[in-house]
Design a protein around this motif. Structure first.
Motif, mmCIF file in Angstrom:
data_model
loop_
_atom_site.group_PDB
_atom_site.id
_atom_site.type_symbol
_atom_site.label_atom_id
_atom_site.label_comp_id
_atom_site.label_asym_id
_atom_site.label_seq_id
_atom_site.Cartn_x
_atom_site.Cartn_y
_atom_site.Cartn_z
ATOM 1 N N ASN A 182 0.812 -1.218 0.000
ATOM 2 C CA ASN A 182 0.000 0.000 0.000
ATOM 3 C C ASN A 182 0.847 1.270 0.000
ATOM 4 N N ASN B 69 -6.552 -0.655 6.110
ATOM 5 C CA ASN B 69 -6.153 -0.927 4.720
ATOM 6 C C ASN B 69 -5.137 -2.058 4.646
ATOM 7 N N THR C 267 -5.668 -5.595 2.674
ATOM 8 C CA THR C 267 -4.679 -6.129 1.734
ATOM 9 C C THR C 267 -4.230 -7.515 2.180
#
Length: 127
Positions: A57, A77, A81
């Protein structure tokens, strides 16, 4: 580990930390440090995927990015992922009807509050 190496990231496995020292990623050196002495060894695969999520990311920050089960922000996030990285391994030889969210999460000792995120990512996987 193969994904990390394929992307040019370094992974250091170390058993010299205390049992409650979390794994971490350094986005400036593209390095992940995994605490092999973690008190919940069944979490290590999810931790590796989570830390890998930070690097994928491109989470640039001057603080160490630790494994932290969260649903929002940078940590959320990274968790999303991580789930996306782990699902193909879990689903590769299963028919859609055989998928068991609870088993997937229990096998990786994932926090239960990520269940809705896991469910959404499984549905996205099959779309």
């Amino acid at each position: 580990m193969a994904i990390a190496y394929d992307k040019g990231f370094s992974v250091i496995l170390d058993d010299k930390f205390t049992s409650h020292t979390p794994s971490a990623a350094n986005p400036f050196t593209n390095t992940i440090v995994i605490n092999e002495n973690w008190y919940k060894p069944e979490q290590l695969s999810f931790q590796l995927a989570h830390e890998l999520g930070h690097l994928i990311n491109k989470d640039k920050t001057n603080v160490c990015l630790y494994f932290s089960p969260s649903k929002s922000g940078i940590e959320g996030n990274a968790n999303r992922t991580a789930i996306r990285l782990l699902l193909p391994l879990y689903l590769e030889e299963k028919d859609k009807e055989q998928v068991n969210i609870t088993k997937f999460m229990n096998d990786l000792d994932m926090p239960h509050y990520l269940e809705d995120m896991v469910e959404k990512e499984i549905l996205n996987y099959y779309d």
